[in-house]
Design an enzyme around this catalytic site. Structure first.
Site, PDB file in Angstrom:
ATOM      1  N   ASP A 180       0.844  -1.194   0.000  1.00 45.16           N
ATOM      2  CA  ASP A 180       0.000   0.000   0.000  1.00 45.16           C
ATOM      3  C   ASP A 180       0.880   1.246   0.000  1.00 45.16           C
ATOM      4  O   ASP A 180       1.454   1.611   1.019  1.00 45.16           O
ATOM      5  CB  ASP A 180      -0.890  -0.051   1.256  1.00 45.16           C
ATOM      6  N   ASN A 231       0.059   4.482  -0.525  1.00 49.19           N
ATOM      7  CA  ASN A 231      -0.471   5.762  -0.021  1.00 49.19           C
ATOM      8  C   ASN A 231      -1.174   5.618   1.330  1.00 49.19           C
ATOM      9  O   ASN A 231      -1.914   6.502   1.752  1.00 49.19           O
ATOM     10  CB  ASN A 231      -1.400   6.412  -1.054  1.00 49.19           C
ATOM     11  N   ASP A 283      -3.724   3.929   2.603  1.00 53.03           N
ATOM     12  CA  ASP A 283      -5.170   3.919   2.848  1.00 53.03           C
ATOM     13  C   ASP A 283      -5.650   2.511   3.219  1.00 53.03           C
ATOM     14  O   ASP A 283      -6.842   2.251   3.291  1.00 53.03           O
ATOM     15  CB  ASP A 283      -5.943   4.455   1.631  1.00 53.03           C
ATOM     16  N   ASP A 307      -1.900  -1.159  -3.954  1.00 51.81           N
ATOM     17  CA  ASP A 307      -2.207  -0.393  -5.158  1.00 51.81           C
ATOM     18  C   ASP A 307      -1.104  -0.555  -6.210  1.00 51.81           C
ATOM     19  O   ASP A 307      -0.065  -1.169  -5.943  1.00 51.81           O
ATOM     20  CB  ASP A 307      -2.405   1.089  -4.799  1.00 51.81           C
ATOM     21  N   ASP A 311      -6.084 -10.361 -15.409  1.00 49.91           N
ATOM     22  CA  ASP A 311      -7.110 -11.332 -15.039  1.00 49.91           C
ATOM     23  C   ASP A 311      -8.388 -10.938 -15.774  1.00 49.91           C
ATOM     24  O   ASP A 311      -8.868  -9.821 -15.623  1.00 49.91           O
ATOM     25  CB  ASP A 311      -7.321 -11.265 -13.516  1.00 49.91           C
ATOM     26  N   ASP A 365     -10.730 -16.161 -16.012  1.00 50.54           N
ATOM     27  CA  ASP A 365     -11.490 -16.635 -14.858  1.00 50.54           C
ATOM     28  C   ASP A 365     -12.595 -17.617 -15.286  1.00 50.54           C
ATOM     29  O   ASP A 365     -13.311 -17.345 -16.259  1.00 50.54           O
ATOM     30  CB  ASP A 365     -12.123 -15.391 -14.218  1.00 50.54           C
ATOM     31  N   GLU A 407      -8.806 -20.738 -16.458  1.00 53.86           N
ATOM     32  CA  GLU A 407      -9.110 -21.407 -15.186  1.00 53.86           C
ATOM     33  C   GLU A 407     -10.252 -22.391 -15.437  1.00 53.86           C
ATOM     34  O   GLU A 407     -11.369 -21.981 -15.733  1.00 53.86           O
ATOM     35  CB  GLU A 407      -9.532 -20.372 -14.137  1.00 53.86           C
ATOM     36  N   HIS A 440      -5.069 -17.378  -5.008  1.00 58.50           N
ATOM     37  CA  HIS A 440      -5.903 -16.564  -4.125  1.00 58.50           C
ATOM     38  C   HIS A 440      -7.204 -17.250  -3.709  1.00 58.50           C
ATOM     39  O   HIS A 440      -7.972 -16.682  -2.943  1.00 58.50           O
ATOM     40  CB  HIS A 440      -6.216 -15.229  -4.824  1.00 58.50           C
TER      41      HIS A 440
END
Ligand code: GLC
Ligand code: CA
Length: 538
Positions: free
Chosen positions: A21, A23, A25, A29, A98, A194, A236, A309
């Site tokens: 990350d 920045n 938040d 990113d 993806d 996907d 996939e 994931h």
């Protein structure tokens, strides 16, 4: 650009919202990924599969796309993305997008239009019927949701916020092809598709995966968008058999470079649900690899992965994530990466990140966990609450999705703000800083393994050689040879907590090409140790 470069490349799956990350938040990113490119380059990664970064309400972490040609502002914008492609290209790393085209988000403007009226021009982009049948969604509940503005039901194989596109509609197919071509022109070098084996569905005939027109649609899509082997394309395909994989990926298929098949995952799961706890059957796992390695040799191309994931952490599932965490991570990578195919690393596995130990359903973020719990535990009583919790601890998707553990600092150095999903509380001992400092760490070993695989005198045998397994029934050892006319290399991996004497394998005097430990003495493999040897005979 070289064709088929992906046969000799390691791909890194980068789960952007949990990577880095920049920045503060709380959300990873694109700028964060740019800042960490050198970390990936040093490891030896040749391509990055970036999980979805499109505009999305994030019901399913971005696998619900609201706009295929815009980037979710929490990650950056198109200019930032172009910068990422360019900076990656400068160090010879390719970016793979993806592509989620079986369904969109219900916030996509096509769907917003589609639901307005029965004669809206977009009505036929989705699947609408007067009556639902009993088809269930993969995420639990019915696959049909009633929409009272037009008094019909729409079809969704995942969450109700993920309506399925109607691929029978040629305009949908065209829109998708044009959009993919646009990404190719922007500079991406491939796509991970996907749940692509679902696009040929015929809902009225109750056909979902592997529909009769599936391959026709893929060939057409390829022709109208990327149309070449300079792109890495991987589908996939949860239900793919060897025969299917050949149809997709044989040298003259004109479809994909390869598919992700999941037999090594699904065949080890309980029939009722992956949330019913079950131990890994190691011998069965080896047989599945034998089947795929030999079955696709010369006829298709394998993808090699144990984690992603949607899956638990590799070392927690197949290795030993406490006493032998590093040893077993190295052994899992070595066993997998010297097979034939394109290897994938899921982010964090290269430093041995582990599963979570969260005990309450409410701790988890994943829509699949929540919806399946309602179905299997609350409604159908197929699993008890305790069983389901154990099932999540084994197979839940959130294990892989927690923030990357960079160092010992607050939030593991991922962000200075509270991360969108809590970090694994073991980050002060398990993190990249710690692992990279250790000469026997996972990252440093993996670097050697990748060089050996992609850039050594053995690269050719690893890419093309035949696969010969040994002692397939052995409960502890994973052994195979890779061979061509001149050379044989043998991988002997101890997938157990025992010390194992391998004198009987007659390995004395053979040249050691790779070793997950610093020594190999008296023909004894230590717990979770692997050696790779050169033989000139079987
Ligand atoms: C794929 C993705 C998964 C997602 C599902 C629906 O399996 O990998 O994360 O939930 O498709 O898009
Ligand atoms: Ca951020």
């Amino acid at each position: 650009m070289k064709k088929n470069w992906w046969k000799n490349t390691v791909v890194y799956e980068l789960y952007l919202q949990s990577f880095y990350d920049s920045n503060n938040d709380g959300i990873g990113d694109i700028e964060g990924a740019i800042e960490k490119l050198d970390y990936l380059k040093n490891l030896g990664v040749g391509a990055i599969w970036l999980t979805p970064i499109y505009d999305s309400p994030l019901i399913d972490n971005g696998y619900d796309v609201a706009d295929y040609q815009n980037i979710n502002p929490i990650y950056g914008d198109i200019e930032k993305f172009k910068e990422f492609i360019q900076k990656a290209k400068n160090i010879d790393i390719k970016i793979i997008m993806d592509m989620v085209v079986n369904h969109t988000s219900d916030q996509h403007h096509w769907f917003k239009e589609s639901r307005k009226s029965r004669n809206n021009p977009y009505r036929n982009y989705y699947i609408w019927r007067d009556k639902p049948d009993n088809t269930s969604s993969i995420f639990g509940g019915s696959a049909w949701t009633f929409d009272d503005s037009t008094n019909q039901y729409y079809f969704h194989q995942f969450a109700k916020e993920q309506p399925d596109l109607n691929w029978e509609n040629p305009i949908v197919r065209k829109e998708i092809a044009v959009m993919i071509k646009w990404w190719c022109e922007l500079g991406v070098m491939g796509f991970r598709f996907d749940v692509i084996d679902l696009i040929g569905k015929e809902v009225d005939n109750k056909i979902f995966a592997n529909g009769p027109k599936l391959h026709q649609y893929i060939k057409e899509l390829r022709k109208n968008s990327w149309a070449s082997d300079i792109f890495l394309t991987v589908g996939e395909c949860w239900g793919a058999t060897i025969e299917d994989a050949i149809m997709y990926s044989s040298p003259n298929a004109e479809e994909f470079s390869m598919v992700f098949q999941f037999e090594h995952i699904t065949q080890l799961q309980d029939q009722i649900s992956k949330y019913k706890p079950k131990a890994v059957d190691f011998v069965k796992l080896k047989k599945i690899y034998k089947k795929w390695q030999q079955g696709l040799h010369g006829r298709g191309w394998n993808s090699l992965f144990l984690g992603n994931h949607d899956l638990p952490r590799m070392v927690s599932k197949y290795g030993n994530d406490s006493k032998y965490r590093k040893q077993s991570s190295k052994t899992l990578f070595t066993t997998l990466f010297l097979m034939q195919g394109t290897p994938y690393i899921f982010q964090g596995d290269e430093i041995g990140m582990t599963n979570l130990n969260w005990k309450n359903i409410s701790d988890y973020k994943d829509v699949e966990i929540k919806n399946t719990y309602t179905d299997l535990v609350s409604k159908q009583n197929k699993l008890t609450h305790d069983e389901f919790i154990l099932g999540i601890l084994q197979n839940g998707r959130d294990h892989a999705r927690t923030p990357f553990q960079w160092n010992q600092q607050i939030n593991g150095g991922f962000s200075k703000s509270i991360p969108w999903i809590p970090i694994n509380n073991n980050y002060s001992t398990i993190n990249a800083d710690e692992d990279l400092k250790d000469p026997n760490g996972i990252y440093n070993f993996l670097q050697k393994l990748i060089k050996f695989r992609n850039n050594s005198e053995y690269s050719e045998i690893i890419e093309k050689g035949i696969y010969v397994p040994f002692l397939v029934e052995d409960p502890n050892l994973f052994i195979y040879a890779r061979a061509n006319k001149h050379t044989v290399i043998k991988i002997i991996a101890n997938w157990s907590e025992e010390t194992i004497d391998i004198t009987a394998l007659k390995v004395s005097g053979l040249k050691i090409l790779l070793n997950t430990e610093t020594s190999f003495e008296n023909n004894k493999l230590r717990p979770w140790q692997t050696v790779v040897l050169r033989e000139d005979r079987f």
